[in-house]
Scaffold this active site. Structure first.
Site, PDB file in Angstrom:
ATOM      1  N   LYS A  13      47.094 -11.328 -10.693  1.00  0.00           N
ATOM      2  CA  LYS A  13      47.527  -9.894 -10.458  1.00  0.00           C
ATOM      3  C   LYS A  13      46.452  -9.143 -10.246  1.00  0.00           C
ATOM      4  O   LYS A  13      45.498  -9.242 -10.803  1.00  0.00           O
ATOM      5  CB  LYS A  13      47.950  -9.704 -12.190  1.00  0.00           C
ATOM      6  CG  LYS A  13      49.023  -8.530 -12.375  1.00  0.00           C
ATOM      7  CD  LYS A  13      49.681  -8.468 -11.836  1.00  0.00           C
ATOM      8  CE  LYS A  13      51.326  -8.319 -12.530  1.00  0.00           C
ATOM      9  NZ  LYS A  13      52.754  -9.067 -11.935  1.00  0.00           N
ATOM     10  N   THR A  58      51.371 -14.431 -12.760  1.00  0.00           N
ATOM     11  CA  THR A  58      50.455 -13.316 -12.545  1.00  0.00           C
ATOM     12  C   THR A  58      50.529 -12.571 -13.184  1.00  0.00           C
ATOM     13  O   THR A  58      50.095 -11.639 -14.346  1.00  0.00           O
ATOM     14  CB  THR A  58      51.154 -12.458 -11.178  1.00  0.00           C
ATOM     15  OG1 THR A  58      52.008 -11.659 -11.109  1.00  0.00           O
ATOM     16  CG2 THR A  58      50.929 -13.680 -10.078  1.00  0.00           C
ATOM     17  N   PHE A 158      16.369  11.489  14.446  1.00  0.00           N
ATOM     18  CA  PHE A 158      16.655   9.832  14.962  1.00  0.00           C
ATOM     19  C   PHE A 158      15.725   9.993  16.589  1.00  0.00           C
ATOM     20  O   PHE A 158      16.619  10.930  17.483  1.00  0.00           O
ATOM     21  CB  PHE A 158      18.089   9.142  15.216  1.00  0.00           C
ATOM     22  CG  PHE A 158      18.528   8.696  16.069  1.00  0.00           C
ATOM     23  CD1 PHE A 158      18.046   7.647  15.701  1.00  0.00           C
ATOM     24  CD2 PHE A 158      19.428   8.949  17.337  1.00  0.00           C
ATOM     25  CE1 PHE A 158      18.582   6.175  15.718  1.00  0.00           C
ATOM     26  CE2 PHE A 158      20.036   7.637  18.022  1.00  0.00           C
ATOM     27  CZ  PHE A 158      19.584   6.266  16.671  1.00  0.00           C
ATOM     28  N   ARG A 175      16.945  16.724  10.984  1.00  0.00           N
ATOM     29  CA  ARG A 175      18.729  16.326  11.028  1.00  0.00           C
ATOM     30  C   ARG A 175      19.021  16.385   9.907  1.00  0.00           C
ATOM     31  O   ARG A 175      17.961  15.514   8.246  1.00  0.00           O
ATOM     32  CB  ARG A 175      18.764  15.565  12.038  1.00  0.00           C
ATOM     33  CG  ARG A 175      18.611  14.234  11.447  1.00  0.00           C
ATOM     34  CD  ARG A 175      19.412  13.176  12.602  1.00  0.00           C
ATOM     35  NE  ARG A 175      19.250  11.488  11.679  1.00  0.00           N
ATOM     36  CZ  ARG A 175      19.609  10.485  12.389  1.00  0.00           C
ATOM     37  NH1 ARG A 175      20.765   9.984  12.852  1.00  0.00           N
ATOM     38  NH2 ARG A 175      19.567   9.401  11.681  1.00  0.00           N
ATOM     39  N   GLN A 218      19.600   2.919   9.818  1.00  0.00           N
ATOM     40  CA  GLN A 218      19.403   1.543   9.587  1.00  0.00           C
ATOM     41  C   GLN A 218      18.479   1.057   8.631  1.00  0.00           C
ATOM     42  O   GLN A 218      18.130  -0.152   7.965  1.00  0.00           O
ATOM     43  CB  GLN A 218      19.401   0.933  10.682  1.00  0.00           C
ATOM     44  CG  GLN A 218      20.078   0.873  11.613  1.00  0.00           C
ATOM     45  CD  GLN A 218      20.848   1.948  12.316  1.00  0.00           C
ATOM     46  OE1 GLN A 218      19.987   2.815  12.893  1.00  0.00           O
ATOM     47  NE2 GLN A 218      21.794   1.579  13.596  1.00  0.00           N
ATOM     48  N   HIS A 246      28.103  12.537  10.253  1.00  0.00           N
ATOM     49  CA  HIS A 246      26.752  13.462  11.607  1.00  0.00           C
ATOM     50  C   HIS A 246      27.042  15.289  10.893  1.00  0.00           C
ATOM     51  O   HIS A 246      28.379  15.195  10.775  1.00  0.00           O
ATOM     52  CB  HIS A 246      27.616  13.304  12.781  1.00  0.00           C
ATOM     53  CG  HIS A 246      27.336  11.521  13.155  1.00  0.00           C
ATOM     54  ND1 HIS A 246      26.286  10.978  12.721  1.00  0.00           N
ATOM     55  CD2 HIS A 246      28.374  10.664  13.490  1.00  0.00           C
ATOM     56  CE1 HIS A 246      26.280  10.173  13.431  1.00  0.00           C
ATOM     57  NE2 HIS A 246      28.250  10.105  13.686  1.00  0.00           N
TER      58      HIS A 246
HETATM   59  O1  LIG Z   1      20.681   6.776  11.993  1.00  0.00           O
HETATM   60  C1  LIG Z   1      20.889   6.730  13.185  1.00  0.00           C
HETATM   61  N1  LIG Z   1      21.083   5.283  13.956  1.00  0.00           N
HETATM   62  C2  LIG Z   1      22.124   5.632  14.885  1.00  0.00           C
HETATM   63  O2  LIG Z   1      21.899   3.902  15.279  1.00  0.00           O
HETATM   64  C3  LIG Z   1      22.220   6.597  15.452  1.00  0.00           C
HETATM   65  N2  LIG Z   1      23.094   5.820  16.488  1.00  0.00           N
HETATM   66  C4  LIG Z   1      23.507   8.037  16.801  1.00  0.00           C
HETATM   67  O3  LIG Z   1      24.505   8.548  18.038  1.00  0.00           O
HETATM   68  N3  LIG Z   1      23.149   8.329  15.616  1.00  0.00           N
HETATM   69  C5  LIG Z   1      22.184   7.303  14.800  1.00  0.00           C
HETATM   70  N4  LIG Z   1      21.212   8.417  13.824  1.00  0.00           N
END
Ligand SMILES: O=c1[nH]c(=O)c2[nH]c(=O)[nH]c2[nH]1
Length: 297
Positions: A13, A58, A158, A175, A218, A246
């Site tokens: 379930k 279930t 970035f 940013r 990342q 973004h």
């Molecule tokens: O932190 C980011 N990683 C990315 O891989 C990436 N690619 C992007 O266009 N902006 C960002 N910002």
């Protein structure tokens, strides 16, 4: 004569939404869990011959969730471990399964600055998650959360990325970084203070996001995972899925205005999607524990 044979299967379930009120005193406690139970085992005949002798309905699995809630829900992980033990040891043909929960958090409403005894509010969007995968020999517990929305208004850049003829993105030395954290972490033991560990992991994830200057989402993701691995020897692996939400600086020059990172357009899509696993070096992998968990790589 058919050539079809039964492959991997499980059943149960989904999304049994149980709310347990602990009302032994005036000050009530609430546990709000959405539970999914799935059994694995010898269900060959249920599928192939129509013999349901091995089919625990279930509906029964749903009732079991409610009946077990009567004994209390101390943590989602503990509750799921109890269900796993019940189903795996109760029927000879059930040799395993997967139990999952999403917990919604209720905070006490403040009245004249004091916490109310039995009135609650849902603050924020964060949802706690838990998964128990079990078989005859072992149990694996995966804790987690999703929809933990965070933003830093500076301390993120970035730059230095690969550029080809399709690249238009300007480098950003300052940013906004914003994401909805979805993370799951795999324990290497069931001897855990589940609630304290959840609060600690969440605090470490937030600190990891806030603390260090970010050169990419990342890198921030990895730092968040690294903090948890280093502080919690009972956790061997974390998986993350984090959208890069973004925020674009709006060009106000047509209006004769400057815009030094003050006014942003918060785009909802498309968004970058950053996913990764952070592991304890040398710890054994348990790939099968992740079967059926969608949305993480
Ligand atoms: O932190 C980011 N990683 C990315 O891989 C990436 N690619 C992007 O266009 N902006 C960002 N910002």
């Amino acid at each position: 004569m058919s050539n079809a044979i039964l492959g991997k299967n499980q059943y149960g379930k989904a999304e049994v939404h149980v709310v347990r009120v602990k009302r032994d005193t005036e000050r009530h406690e609430i546990a709000d869990l959405n539970v999914t139970s799935q059994l694995r085992g010898d269900f060959e005949e249920v599928h192939s011959t129509g013999n349901n002798a091995h089919c625990l309905p279930t509906d029964t699995q749903k009732n079991t969730v409610f009946a077990f809630a009567k004994s209390g829900i101390e943590s989602p992980e503990q509750f799921l471990l109890g269900l796993a033990d019940h189903f795996i040891t109760g029927w000879s043909w059930v040799d395993g399964g997967r139990w999952e929960a999403e917990q919604s958090k209720w905070d006490r409403i403040l009245v004249d600055g004091a916490e109310h005894d039995h009135s609650f509010v849902r603050n924020g969007t964060e949802t706690r998650t838990a998964v128990v995968v079990g078989d005859g020999e072992s149990r694996t517990v995966i804790g987690g959360l999703h929809s933990l929305t965070v933003l830093k208004s500076t301390g993120s850049e970035f730059v230095g990325y690969e550029k080809d003829k399709y690249t238009t993105l300007p480098e950003a030395t300052d940013r906004i970084l914003a994401t909805d954290v979805a993370a799951r972490w795999r324990f290497n033991t069931t001897d855990v203070d589940w609630n304290a560990t959840y609060e600690s992991v969440k605090a470490l994830l937030l600190e990891g996001f806030a603390e260090k200057h970010s050169t990419a989402l990342q890198q921030t993701l990895f730092q968040m995972g690294e903090k948890v691995i280093d502080a919690h020897p009972e956790i061997d692996e974390l998986k993350f899925s984090m959208p890069n939400k973004h925020h674009f600086v709006v060009d106000l020059s047509p209006f004769g205005l400057d815009n030094p990172n003050e006014v942003f357009y918060a785009a909802d899509r498309p968004y970058g999607l950053i996913e990764a696993t952070v592991l304890r070096d040398g710890a054994p992998m348990v790939e099968k524990a992740w079967d059926g968990i969608a949305g993480f790589c």
